[in-house]
Design an enzyme around this catalytic site. Structure first.
Site, PDB file in Angstrom:
ATOM      1  N   GLU A 126      46.672  48.239  28.197  1.00  0.00           N
ATOM      2  CA  GLU A 126      48.043  48.284  27.694  1.00  0.00           C
ATOM      3  C   GLU A 126      48.608  49.699  27.863  1.00  0.00           C
ATOM      4  O   GLU A 126      48.058  50.666  27.334  1.00  0.00           O
ATOM      5  CB  GLU A 126      48.055  47.882  26.225  1.00  0.00           C
ATOM      6  CG  GLU A 126      49.430  47.681  25.636  1.00  0.00           C
ATOM      7  CD  GLU A 126      49.385  47.085  24.246  1.00  0.00           C
ATOM      8  OE1 GLU A 126      49.855  47.765  23.311  1.00  0.00           O
ATOM      9  OE2 GLU A 126      48.862  45.954  24.079  1.00  0.00           O
TER      10      GLU A 126
ATOM     11  N   ARG B 201      61.139  50.909  23.218  1.00  0.00           N
ATOM     12  CA  ARG B 201      59.917  51.215  23.945  1.00  0.00           C
ATOM     13  C   ARG B 201      59.406  49.923  24.549  1.00  0.00           C
ATOM     14  O   ARG B 201      59.563  48.838  23.983  1.00  0.00           O
ATOM     15  CB  ARG B 201      58.856  51.804  23.006  1.00  0.00           C
ATOM     16  CG  ARG B 201      59.164  53.207  22.530  1.00  0.00           C
ATOM     17  CD  ARG B 201      59.146  54.223  23.651  1.00  0.00           C
ATOM     18  NE  ARG B 201      57.798  54.472  24.141  1.00  0.00           N
ATOM     19  CZ  ARG B 201      57.536  55.113  25.279  1.00  0.00           C
ATOM     20  NH1 ARG B 201      58.523  55.522  26.053  1.00  0.00           N
ATOM     21  NH2 ARG B 201      56.284  55.324  25.662  1.00  0.00           N
TER      22      ARG B 201
ATOM     23  N   ARG C  40      45.281  51.185  24.778  1.00  0.00           N
ATOM     24  CA  ARG C  40      44.172  50.356  24.307  1.00  0.00           C
ATOM     25  C   ARG C  40      43.741  49.359  25.365  1.00  0.00           C
ATOM     26  O   ARG C  40      44.478  49.075  26.303  1.00  0.00           O
ATOM     27  CB  ARG C  40      44.547  49.625  23.021  1.00  0.00           C
ATOM     28  CG  ARG C  40      45.767  48.743  23.086  1.00  0.00           C
ATOM     29  CD  ARG C  40      46.074  48.183  21.697  1.00  0.00           C
ATOM     30  NE  ARG C  40      47.238  47.311  21.694  1.00  0.00           N
ATOM     31  CZ  ARG C  40      47.649  46.623  20.634  1.00  0.00           C
ATOM     32  NH1 ARG C  40      46.974  46.674  19.501  1.00  0.00           N
ATOM     33  NH2 ARG C  40      48.719  45.852  20.683  1.00  0.00           N
TER      34      ARG C  40
ATOM     35  N   ARG D 125      52.764  58.207   5.483  1.00  0.00           N
ATOM     36  CA  ARG D 125      51.473  58.333   4.806  1.00  0.00           C
ATOM     37  C   ARG D 125      50.370  58.010   5.805  1.00  0.00           C
ATOM     38  O   ARG D 125      50.607  57.388   6.846  1.00  0.00           O
ATOM     39  CB  ARG D 125      51.375  57.383   3.608  1.00  0.00           C
ATOM     40  CG  ARG D 125      51.401  55.917   3.952  1.00  0.00           C
ATOM     41  CD  ARG D 125      51.438  55.033   2.719  1.00  0.00           C
ATOM     42  NE  ARG D 125      51.294  53.638   3.086  1.00  0.00           N
ATOM     43  CZ  ARG D 125      50.130  53.002   3.158  1.00  0.00           C
ATOM     44  NH1 ARG D 125      49.011  53.635   2.893  1.00  0.00           N
ATOM     45  NH2 ARG D 125      50.071  51.722   3.497  1.00  0.00           N
TER      46      ARG D 125
END
Length: 369
Positions: free
Chosen positions: A301, A250, A281, A173
Site C-alpha cells: 500500500e 489523500r 504497509r 494523544r
C-alpha cells in the site's frame, strides 16, 4: 409523480445501508455507481480462493452495540482481532504501544519500568508548552524513541509532507497501554464478515434496483428527474462544480501479488515505519479469515497525492479545507431535495461503523417524515 422516491448515487456502504432501510420502509430506490461493482471501498475480489480487500484493509470495529447488532443480523462476523506489527529497519514491534512494544524498544519488563522510561523520554520536551506542529506535539506526548521508530516516517509517508509541516492537532494523544495486549482497537465489537464484505453489501442491496458503470455527472439532469430526492455520496465539491474551491484528499495505490507460499508474513497487517521504504504497509489478506489456501495474496500500500483519475480516500482536514467544506455544507443545507452522505459527501473521516450509524440516522429521519 416520479419513478423513484430516492436516487442513491454511490453503491458503497453508506448508500447500501440507506437503500436497505428505504426499501424496508416501502420506498422505491435506484442505486447507481460509476464503478463496475458494488461495495465502494470495501469491495473484495476473490484471488486464489482468498477474499482480497481490493481498496485496502478494512476491519469492522465499533463500540456501538446497535450498529453491531444491525450488521450481524445481515452477515456472520468472524472473531478477527486487528493486531498489526510495525517493521522499522528490519526490527519488529507490536502495535498499539503496549508492554510488548516497550520491551522491544527498551527491554522494560514491568509497567513501572515502562512508565519511568516514558517519563524520561517526555521530560526532554517539557519546555515545549504550545507545540507548533505535529513533530513537536508527538515528541511532547511520547518522546524521541517511539516518535522516530514508529510514528515519524509512517506519518510523513501517509500525508506526503514533513512532520514539521503538519498541524499539531493531528496527534491529540498517543494511546499507551501498560498491558501485553496487542489488540489495536479498544472497541468491544470487532470482526470481518465470513466470506468477505461483498456478502454484507449484497444483503443490503438485495431487492433494490442497481445500475453500475453509470457516472452521475454524465447524465445528471436526466437522473435527477427520476426521483423525488437524491442521496449523494460522491465528492461534495464536484457536485457544486467547485464553486467554493477544490477540496484536497489523500489517495492510495496498491500493488497486489500472488505468492507461492502458504504464509508470507504471519500477520494480516505489517506497517513499514521507516521513511526509506516507499509503502506504508503490506497486507496479507488470507489472515483476515484464517485462510489455509496453498498460496497467499499480499498487497503493498502506497500513499499518494490525490489527483483526477485516482480514488479520493481521506479528506485533508486542515484549516483551508475545513473552511471550504463549511461553505459546501452551507450550500447543501439550502438543497431541498439533495442529501449528502458518507466520507466524500460529508468531507469527514468515517470508520465503517460511523458510516453505518450516519446512514441509519439519515434513514430514520427521512422515513419518519
Amino acid at each position: 409523480m416520479k419513478k423513484y422516491d430516492y436516487l442513491i448515487v454511490g453503491a458503497g456502504l453508506f448508500g447500501a445501508v440507506f437503500a436497505h432501510e428505504a426499501r424496508k420502509a416501502g420506498r422505491k430506490c435506484l442505486v447507481i455507481d460509476r464503478r463496475d461493482s458494488t461495495g465502494g471501498n470495501i469491495r473484495c475480489e476473490s484471488i486464489e480462493g482468498i477474499n482480497v480487500h481490493k481498496y485496502g484493509a478494512h476491519i469492522f470495529h465499533t463500540d456501538k452495540k446497535e450498529v453491531w447488532k444491525y450488521v450481524t443480523r445481515l452477515v456472520e462476523m468472524n472473531r478477527f482481532t486487528n493486531s498489526p506489527v510495525a517493521n522499522f529497519n528490519g526490527r519488529l514491534y507490536n502495535l498499539p504501544f503496549n508492554m510488548n512494544t516497550f520491551y522491544q524498544l527498551w527491554g522494560t519488563r514491568t509497567p513501572a519500568e515502562a512508565e519511568e522510561m516514558l517519563k524520561k523520554q517526555r521530560a526532554e520536551y517539557a519546555s515545549i508548552e504550545c507545540p507548533a506542529n505535529f513533530e513537536e506535539q508527538a515528541l511532547k506526548l511520547c518522546g524521541r524513541d517511539i516518535y522516530e521508530t514508529l510514528i515519524k516516517g509512517y506519518t510523513e509517508k501517509q500525508w506526503g509532507r514533513p512532520a514539521r509541516e503538519l498541524p499539531a492537532e493531528i496527534i491529540k494523544r498517543v494511546p499507551v497501554r501498560m498491558t501485553f495486549d496487542n489488540n489495536y482497537f479498544n472497541d468491544p465489537y470487532q470482526g470481518i464478515p465470513e466470506g468477505g464484505y461483498n456478502r454484507l453489501i449484497d444483503a443490503l442491496l438485495e431487492g433494490t434496483e442497481t445500475i453500475l458503470q453509470l457516472d452521475f455527472f454524465s447524465r445528471r439532469d436526466e437522473l435527477c428527474s427520476l426521483a423525488d430526492k437524491i442521496v449523494f455520496t460522491g465528492r461534495i465539491d464536484k457536485y457544486f462544480d467547485y464553486r467554493a474551491g477544490r477540496l484536497e484528499y489523500r489517495s492510495l495505490k496498491f500493488d497486489t501479488k500472488v505468492i507461492d507460499t502458504p504464509n508470507f508474513q504471519g500477520n494480516a497487517v505489517v506497517n513499514y515505519t521507516s521513511a526509506d521504504v516507499p509503502y506504508t504497509r503490506i497486507i496479507e489478506h488470507k489472515h483476515f479469515e484464517y485462510g489455509t489456501q496453498p498460496k497467499t495474496v499480499i498487497t503493498y500500500e502506497y500513499p499518494a497525492t490525490w489527483s483526477e483519475g485516482l480514488e479520493p480516500y481521506y479528506p485533508v482536514n486542515n484549516e483551508r479545507n475545513n473552511a471550504i467544506a463549511a461553505e459546501y455544507r452551507q450550500m447543501a443545507r439550502s438543497m431541498g431535495n439533495v442529501i449528502f452522505g458518507g466520507r466524500l459527501g460529508q468531507y469527514a473521516y468515517f470508520d465503517m461503523d460511523d458510516t453505518v450509524d450516519e446512514a441509519l440516522k439519515l434513514a430514520e429521519k427521512e422515513m419518519g417524515n
